[in-house]
Every structure is written in C-alpha cells, then in structure tokens.
Motif scaffolding. Structure first.
Motif, PDB file in Angstrom:
ATOM      1  N   ILE A 102       0.862  -1.165   0.000  1.00 20.59           N
ATOM      2  CA  ILE A 102       0.000   0.000   0.000  1.00 20.59           C
ATOM      3  C   ILE A 102       0.905   1.222   0.000  1.00 20.59           C
ATOM      4  CG2 ILE A 102      -1.837   1.239   1.203  1.00 20.59           C
ATOM      5  CD1 ILE A 102      -2.517  -1.397   2.590  1.00 20.59           C
ATOM      6  N   GLY A 103       0.786   2.044  -1.013  1.00 24.31           N
ATOM      7  CA  GLY A 103       1.614   3.239  -1.092  1.00 24.31           C
ATOM      8  C   GLY A 103       0.800   4.460  -0.718  1.00 24.31           C
ATOM      9  N   VAL A 104       1.343   5.285   0.154  1.00 21.48           N
ATOM     10  CA  VAL A 104       0.658   6.496   0.590  1.00 21.48           C
ATOM     11  C   VAL A 104       1.527   7.690   0.216  1.00 21.48           C
ATOM     12  CG1 VAL A 104      -0.327   7.728   2.547  1.00 21.48           C
ATOM     13  CG2 VAL A 104      -0.339   5.227   2.518  1.00 21.48           C
ATOM     14  N   ALA A 136       3.495  -2.696   3.816  1.00 20.94           N
ATOM     15  CA  ALA A 136       3.374  -4.052   3.262  1.00 20.94           C
ATOM     16  C   ALA A 136       2.290  -4.797   4.037  1.00 20.94           C
ATOM     17  CB  ALA A 136       4.692  -4.802   3.356  1.00 20.94           C
ATOM     18  N   LYS A 137       1.276  -5.271   3.313  1.00 18.51           N
ATOM     19  CA  LYS A 137       0.165  -5.995   3.936  1.00 18.51           C
ATOM     20  C   LYS A 137       0.155  -7.421   3.410  1.00 18.51           C
ATOM     21  CE  LYS A 137      -4.912  -5.882   4.334  1.00 18.51           C
ATOM     22  NZ  LYS A 137      -5.290  -7.081   3.558  1.00 18.51           N
ATOM     23  N   PHE A 138       0.025  -8.382   4.302  1.00 18.31           N
ATOM     24  CA  PHE A 138       0.075  -9.790   3.909  1.00 18.31           C
ATOM     25  C   PHE A 138      -1.276 -10.451   4.154  1.00 18.31           C
ATOM     26  CE2 PHE A 138       4.273  -8.342   4.845  1.00 18.31           C
ATOM     27  CZ  PHE A 138       5.044  -8.869   3.825  1.00 18.31           C
ATOM     28  N   ARG A 139      -1.803 -11.061   3.113  1.00 19.66           N
ATOM     29  CA  ARG A 139      -3.117 -11.687   3.214  1.00 19.66           C
ATOM     30  C   ARG A 139      -3.005 -13.050   3.890  1.00 19.66           C
ATOM     31  NH1 ARG A 139      -5.921 -14.196  -1.851  1.00 19.66           N
ATOM     32  NH2 ARG A 139      -6.666 -15.471  -0.133  1.00 19.66           N
ATOM     33  N   GLY A 146      -4.302 -11.916  -7.153  1.00 23.45           N
ATOM     34  CA  GLY A 146      -4.749 -12.749  -6.042  1.00 23.45           C
ATOM     35  C   GLY A 146      -4.164 -12.368  -4.697  1.00 23.45           C
ATOM     36  N   SER A 147      -3.393 -11.293  -4.642  1.00 24.19           N
ATOM     37  CA  SER A 147      -2.746 -10.920  -3.376  1.00 24.19           C
ATOM     38  C   SER A 147      -3.642 -10.084  -2.478  1.00 24.19           C
ATOM     39  CB  SER A 147      -1.432 -10.168  -3.654  1.00 24.19           C
ATOM     40  OG  SER A 147      -1.674  -8.971  -4.368  1.00 24.19           O
ATOM     41  N   GLY A 148      -4.784  -9.639  -3.006  1.00 30.49           N
ATOM     42  CA  GLY A 148      -5.729  -8.913  -2.167  1.00 30.49           C
ATOM     43  C   GLY A 148      -5.799  -7.419  -2.414  1.00 30.49           C
ATOM     44  N   LYS A 149      -5.342  -6.969  -3.573  1.00 34.88           N
ATOM     45  CA  LYS A 149      -5.356  -5.526  -3.875  1.00 34.88           C
ATOM     46  C   LYS A 149      -6.779  -4.970  -3.913  1.00 34.88           C
ATOM     47  CE  LYS A 149      -3.234  -6.062  -7.795  1.00 34.88           C
ATOM     48  NZ  LYS A 149      -3.154  -7.526  -7.746  1.00 34.88           N
ATOM     49  N   MET A 206      -8.542  -2.419  -1.233  1.00 33.14           N
ATOM     50  CA  MET A 206      -8.976  -1.092  -1.664  1.00 33.14           C
ATOM     51  C   MET A 206     -10.495  -0.946  -1.658  1.00 33.14           C
ATOM     52  SD  MET A 206      -7.957   1.897  -2.456  1.00 33.14           S
ATOM     53  CE  MET A 206      -6.217   1.728  -2.886  1.00 33.14           C
ATOM     54  N   CYS A 207     -11.202  -1.960  -2.121  1.00 33.19           N
ATOM     55  CA  CYS A 207     -12.668  -1.867  -2.232  1.00 33.19           C
ATOM     56  C   CYS A 207     -13.391  -2.725  -1.202  1.00 33.19           C
ATOM     57  CB  CYS A 207     -13.106  -2.272  -3.646  1.00 33.19           C
ATOM     58  SG  CYS A 207     -12.465  -1.210  -4.943  1.00 33.19           S
ATOM     59  N   GLY A 208     -13.113  -4.021  -1.209  1.00 34.30           N
ATOM     60  CA  GLY A 208     -13.819  -4.923  -0.311  1.00 34.30           C
ATOM     61  C   GLY A 208     -15.315  -4.813  -0.507  1.00 34.30           C
TER      62      GLY A 208
END
Length: 243
Positions: free
Chosen positions: A2-4, A24-27, A108-111, A115-117
């Motif tokens: 996730i870049g801010v 860095a986010k890990f699913r 498949g990494s959860g982007k 972001m939306c869910g």
C-alpha cells in the motif's frame, strides 16, 4: 503493498523530505490450505522471507529481511488498515494538498479486496475506498465532493463514469501546474452524500475489465484510478483530489 503519497506522513530523511510512504500488507493463507507462509514479521516495520528449499544440501540458504514504513500482518482487519493512518492522509486533502493511496501486488494478493472490499462503508469487509468516502462526507459539509473513475487498459484511457462508452473523445494524460498529473475531460459525477458517491463507484467497477486467471476467477485486467475531487461548496473552486 500500500503506497501512501502525502505530506502528512512525510518526514525529514537525510536532508530531504519523504513524501511517499510504503506499507506491506500480507493476506491470510488460502482457505484450501495452499502453501505455508514463508514470511515472518520481525518488527512493525520489517519482515523476513524464508529461503526456498535447495536441491543442493551443501548450499547455504539465507533469509532476506525487507524494511517498510509499516507492515500489516495476516491478522489485521479492514478497519485496522484504514485507521492505521488513512484519516491523517485524507485530512491533508481538506487542507489543499492532493494525496494518493494505491495498492500494488501480484494477482490474487488482495489488492481489490484491500482497496474496495465490501462497498458498504459500515460493513466489516469495507475497504479503504468506501471508508474514505464516508470519512470525507462525515468530516465537513463546507466541501462539495465529485467522483471520477479512470481505467487504463492496453495503454488506452477509458472513462468508467461516462454514459457513452467508449468515450466520444480520446482522453490523454496531461500535467497541470496546480494538481500535477491529470486527465482533462474526465467526467465529474456530483454526490451529495456517501451513498451517491459509492453508487457511482459501483457503476465504474461494474464496467471494469476482468478475466479469469489460474489464481483468481475475477482478476482485474486493468489499472483503475478513482478520484474524490474536493471543491469549495460556495465558490466551486477545486481544493484538492484524493486518489
């Protein structure tokens, strides 16, 4: 990842101001078990990646440590991701500084989930975008909010909120002196409340190109940018953009 990109998260680093922050986010592991995780969290800002098994038993295998501004392990919730720092980022937009939050990673990494869910802001699985929309409308009524959505596919730009698709005119990326990189002519959809803004976003997402891959049945086949354009409610002057 996730870049801010914001000046709020900026800090002085060896003589220069850092305006890009990377988390860095890990699913979690797949429901069918999948392969065991090779990542372990060393600290809130670093992770260690275990080496792969080697066919050469004599070869010395070395673990790699990667450092980030923040790491989010498999146990974090969607609410945790947002509350860890996104409100501070959005606050800067209300002060006139355009900001950007982006996700990057393999399919498949959860982007998209991150972001939306679930696009209902009050839901447990609501992602960054619906939470950001709700936060903006809750924060101030002195600012009007409009929505833009742009798809980049095969090096072509597509307005996802334009009723005439494909867009009747060719869109191009330009550089604006005040707002930096922009796309003139991109449709602006006004929204008086969070539900209206999210309805526009749902419409744009439905028009997005997806296709099945081996690891994701509905993989996004393009890059999509969603902008919340903040304007003064009285004068109509654009204050900033949240990407």
């Amino acid at each position: 990842a996730i870049g801010v990109d914001t000046e709020r998260e900026a800090r002085m680093t060896q003589g220069g101001e850092k305006t890009i922050v990377v988390w860095a986010k890990f699913r979690p592991a797949a429901e069918d078990g999948g392969n065991p995780s090779c990542v372990s969290h060393v600290s809130p800002t670093s992770v260690q990646v275990a080496p792969q098994a080697s066919a050469l038993k004599t070869e010395r295998r070395k673990a790699f440590v990667f450092n980030f501004d923040r790491t989010l392990d498999q146990s974090v919730t969607q609410e945790d991701v947002f509350e860890h720092g996104l409100p501070a980022v959005i606050d800067q937009a209300f002060l006139g500084r355009s900001v950007l939050v982006s996700t990057y990673g393999q399919t498949g990494s959860g982007k998209t989930y991150t972001m939306c869910g679930d696009l209902e802001p009050g839901g447990r699985d609501a992602g960054i975008l619906p939470r950001a929309v709700q936060y903006c409308f809750d924060r101030s009524r002195e600012v009007s909010i409009q929505v833009q959505m742009l798809e980049i596919y095969n090096e072509e730009l597509r307005d996802l909120l334009c009723s005439d698709n494909p867009s009747p005119k060719r869109l191009q990326i330009c550089n604006d002196r005040k707002f930096g990189t922009t796309v003139p002519g991109l449709h602006l959809a006004p929204a008086s409340e969070a539900s209206e803004a999210l309805a526009c976003i749902r419409q744009g997402i439905e028009r997005r190109r997806t296709s099945e891959t081996k690891v994701n049945k509905a993989s996004s086949r393009s890059h999509v940018l969603c902008f919340l354009v903040l304007s003064d409610a009285v004068s109509g002057e654009v204050i900033s953009r949240i990407g």
